[in-house]
Design a protein around this motif. Structure first.
Motif, PDB file in Angstrom:
ATOM      1  N   THR B 120     -13.310 -10.640   5.430  1.00  0.00           N
ATOM      2  CA  THR B 120     -12.624 -11.178   4.262  1.00  0.00           C
ATOM      3  C   THR B 120     -11.137 -11.257   4.571  1.00  0.00           C
ATOM      4  O   THR B 120     -10.624 -10.503   5.383  1.00  0.00           O
ATOM      5  CB  THR B 120     -12.818 -10.264   3.051  1.00  0.00           C
ATOM      6  OG1 THR B 120     -12.349  -8.961   3.388  1.00  0.00           O
ATOM      7  CG2 THR B 120     -14.270 -10.218   2.642  1.00  0.00           C
ATOM      8  N   PRO B 122      -7.932 -11.651   2.247  1.00  0.00           N
ATOM      9  CA  PRO B 122      -7.036 -11.889   1.135  1.00  0.00           C
ATOM     10  C   PRO B 122      -5.652 -12.308   1.620  1.00  0.00           C
ATOM     11  O   PRO B 122      -4.946 -13.015   0.931  1.00  0.00           O
ATOM     12  CB  PRO B 122      -6.974 -10.536   0.422  1.00  0.00           C
ATOM     13  CG  PRO B 122      -8.196  -9.827   0.828  1.00  0.00           C
ATOM     14  CD  PRO B 122      -8.460 -10.284   2.213  1.00  0.00           C
ATOM     15  N   LEU B 123      -5.279 -11.810   2.812  1.00  0.00           N
ATOM     16  CA  LEU B 123      -4.020 -12.293   3.375  1.00  0.00           C
ATOM     17  C   LEU B 123      -4.299 -13.657   3.967  1.00  0.00           C
ATOM     18  O   LEU B 123      -4.977 -13.787   4.974  1.00  0.00           O
ATOM     19  CB  LEU B 123      -3.523 -11.334   4.460  1.00  0.00           C
ATOM     20  CG  LEU B 123      -2.801 -10.073   4.001  1.00  0.00           C
ATOM     21  CD1 LEU B 123      -2.399  -9.247   5.204  1.00  0.00           C
ATOM     22  CD2 LEU B 123      -1.595 -10.408   3.171  1.00  0.00           C
ATOM     23  N   LEU B 128       0.289 -13.299   9.621  1.00  0.00           N
ATOM     24  CA  LEU B 128       0.719 -12.137   8.849  1.00  0.00           C
ATOM     25  C   LEU B 128      -0.308 -11.009   8.958  1.00  0.00           C
ATOM     26  O   LEU B 128       0.036  -9.842   9.154  1.00  0.00           O
ATOM     27  CB  LEU B 128       0.921 -12.546   7.383  1.00  0.00           C
ATOM     28  CG  LEU B 128       1.359 -11.445   6.436  1.00  0.00           C
ATOM     29  CD1 LEU B 128       2.692 -10.854   6.841  1.00  0.00           C
ATOM     30  CD2 LEU B 128       1.452 -11.995   5.014  1.00  0.00           C
ATOM     31  N   ARG B 129      -1.582 -11.368   8.860  1.00  0.00           N
ATOM     32  CA  ARG B 129      -2.646 -10.365   8.947  1.00  0.00           C
ATOM     33  C   ARG B 129      -2.655  -9.709  10.331  1.00  0.00           C
ATOM     34  O   ARG B 129      -2.823  -8.502  10.461  1.00  0.00           O
ATOM     35  CB  ARG B 129      -4.000 -11.013   8.651  1.00  0.00           C
ATOM     36  CG  ARG B 129      -5.063  -9.987   8.301  1.00  0.00           C
ATOM     37  CD  ARG B 129      -6.346 -10.606   7.802  1.00  0.00           C
ATOM     38  NE  ARG B 129      -7.070 -11.310   8.846  1.00  0.00           N
ATOM     39  CZ  ARG B 129      -7.280 -12.618   8.871  1.00  0.00           C
ATOM     40  NH1 ARG B 129      -6.823 -13.397   7.898  1.00  0.00           N
ATOM     41  NH2 ARG B 129      -7.957 -13.186   9.850  1.00  0.00           N
ATOM     42  N   LEU B 132       0.230  -7.334  10.563  1.00  0.00           N
ATOM     43  CA  LEU B 132      -0.046  -6.125   9.778  1.00  0.00           C
ATOM     44  C   LEU B 132      -1.033  -5.224  10.514  1.00  0.00           C
ATOM     45  O   LEU B 132      -0.840  -4.005  10.609  1.00  0.00           O
ATOM     46  CB  LEU B 132      -0.577  -6.517   8.401  1.00  0.00           C
ATOM     47  CG  LEU B 132      -0.952  -5.369   7.470  1.00  0.00           C
ATOM     48  CD1 LEU B 132       0.209  -4.399   7.286  1.00  0.00           C
ATOM     49  CD2 LEU B 132      -1.380  -5.904   6.109  1.00  0.00           C
ATOM     50  N   GLU B 192       7.798 -11.464   2.100  1.00  0.00           N
ATOM     51  CA  GLU B 192       6.413 -11.467   1.615  1.00  0.00           C
ATOM     52  C   GLU B 192       6.231 -10.540   0.410  1.00  0.00           C
ATOM     53  O   GLU B 192       5.377 -10.783  -0.428  1.00  0.00           O
ATOM     54  CB  GLU B 192       5.467 -11.012   2.730  1.00  0.00           C
ATOM     55  CG  GLU B 192       5.364 -11.972   3.891  1.00  0.00           C
ATOM     56  CD  GLU B 192       4.626 -13.247   3.519  1.00  0.00           C
ATOM     57  OE1 GLU B 192       3.776 -13.200   2.610  1.00  0.00           O
ATOM     58  OE2 GLU B 192       4.927 -14.296   4.126  1.00  0.00           O
TER      59      GLU B 192
END
Lengths: 286, 195
Positions: B120, B122-123, B128-129, B132, B192
């Motif tokens: 999944t 959501p980002l 960006l994901r 992170l 962000e």
């Protein structure tokens, strides 16, 4: 699957300032809390497959613990493993120490000792036909050592060069025979105290290593040594028997076969005679 | 953590049922073991997946957790919920295995796999994901474990403290430190989260 039974409780080292709370940033904290669930998001758990694997692992562990699977090490540790390993390490250390820090030519001494002191090994109840072993190293004992000390000094030959290849092979032979002595002693001990199939398997694995060294020696110039070769040949036969019978629990007949081979070949006394460290009372003399 | 004196009658009854189930499993009752497995496998799998980031590894770790738990039922004293005890084993098994693997290989490969395994997102921004995830993987072990358990999987500090064998204060502090480190590592992406 990993071996979960070997896992120790995990301890995270948080450091000395583990409890120190750093200043928060509510905006970032809210953002990261929202984003975090997308990190390493799990798929659907394969319940059935995992359950099957768990059941299979339980069955395998139970069978291995019961010694029903040849070649599979039981999850419980044999109580003999550690003492045997320590004994082997000590014997090897003593052998290396005595060989490395001894004047050259000393390795030849035990054969001379054996010729002059063919006494009975008191750890062996019966050692028949020891005098008939032509060409082999005659049995001697640790108890005979005090009488042999001076003889050892007499037979030292300073003309043997430490870089002599034959001496190096003999050093290798001594190391292998030290291992063999430890293994055979462990085998006899295990037979007296416990008829544990797990121990038999471990001895089998150990025996394979000693057998490899023994065969390498037989194929090396050390194998041409008229006194060493019969001993290595006999050792090979007994090792093969131990390895062959280690895949399954040993019954009384199996053990009797190996014991008989050990007795009739006088293996332990001959090994002890061939290994310098096997002669007690020499360390202080050097 | 729950104690006998603070439990509601309904919860106390559940715990009593669970103890009976555990007792049956301890005696080798396969159906009781299956029942315990079905009750807890989903959450254990989610936790091991979060910590490992790899489906095949999460599966192995989950299996190992249950194998070890069923073999150690004699050591379950029953003074905590079975699930709490199981989570302690799961965390221990997972971190031990991850540490072992970390020693054996570079971190890059599992990280790549971890990123591709995320189902999944959501980002919406994959870059960006990725940033992170990379920052999370750089966190010290304690911070990372607490962060993943709390922020990603929703464990309470009490649950985390029990599973890791620390105080709730330590759990809270580790989360705070983990977030602070992430904030620094992702400082160039501040737009962000800033309004």
């Amino acid at each position: 699957m990993t071996d979960p039974m070997n896992d120790k409780p995990f301890q995270i080292n948080f450091g000395d300032d583990a409890d120190v709370v750093l200043p928060d940033d509510p905006q970032f904290d809210a953002w990261i809390a929202k984003a975090a669930p997308s990190l390493n998001a799990p798929s659907v758990a394969p319940r059935l497959e995992m359950w099957d694997a768990i059941q299979a692992a339980q069955k395998t562990a139970a069978a291995a613990n019961a010694g029903e699977i040849p070649g599979v090490r039981p999850l419980r540790r044999s109580r003999f493993l550690l003492p045997v390993a320590i004994a082997a390490a000590l014997l090897l250390g003593i052998a290396i120490d005595r060989i490395s820090f001894r004047p050259s030519g000393d390795v030849e001494a035990p054969r001379e000792i054996a010729k002059t002191a063919p006494t009975q090994d008191q750890t062996q109840p019966v050692i028949p036909n020891t005098e008939r072993r032509v060409g082999s190293i005659a049995p001697s004992t640790r108890n005979a050592a005090p009488n042999t000390t001076n003889q050892r000094r007499d037979v030292r030959t300073p003309d043997v060069n430490s870089s002599d290849p034959s001496r190096l092979y003999r050093l290798a032979a001594v190391q292998t025979l030290t291992q063999a002595e430890a293994l055979l002693t462990a085998y006899r001990t295990s037979g007296v105290a416990e008829r544990d199939p797990a121990t038999a398997k471990q001895l089998g694995q150990w025996g394979r290593e000693v057998l490899s060294s023994t065969r390498l020696l037989l194929d090396s110039p050390a194998g041409d040594d008229a006194t060493l070769r019969p001993l290595l040949n006999d050792l090979e036969l007994v090792l093969v028997q131990i390895i062959h019978l280690s895949g399954a629990p040993l019954d009384a007949n199996d053990r009797a076969l190996i014991d008989e081979a050990l007795r009739t070949r006088d293996l332990l006394p001959r090994i002890r005679t061939a290994v310098p460290a096997g002669t007690v009372g020499t360390a202080s003399d050097d | 953590m729950e104690t006998e004196s603070t439990l509601s009658p309904e919860r106390a009854h559940q715990l009593a049922d669970q103890r009976a189930l555990v007792e049956r499993a301890r005696r080798g009752d396969a159906s009781a073991q299956r029942e315990l497995y079905e009750s807890h496998v989903e959450r254990i799998y989610r936790l091991t997946f979060r910590l490992s980031g790899m489906e095949h590894l999460a599966r192995e770790l989950t299996q190992d957790t249950f194998v070890r738990a069923f073999a150690s039922l004699d050591g379950f004293r029953g003074d905590s919920a079975f699930g709490t005890w199981l989570h302690t084993i799961a965390v221990s098994v997972s971190l031990n295995e991850l540490k072992r693997r970390k020693r054996e290989s570079a971190r890059a490969a599992p990280l790549d796999e971890a990123l591709t395994m995320s189902r999944t997102a959501p980002l919406s921004d994959p870059v960006l994901r990725e940033r992170l995830m990379a920052a999370v993987n750089e966190l010290p072990e304690g911070c990372r474990t607490v962060f993943m358990m709390h922020d990603a999987e929703g464990y309470t500090h009490e649950e985390i403290a029990t599973a890791l064998g620390v105080t709730t204060g330590t759990s809270k502090a580790q989360l705070s430190r983990g977030r602070a480190k992430l904030r620094i590592a992702l400082a160039d992406l501040a737009e962000e989260w800033r309004p």
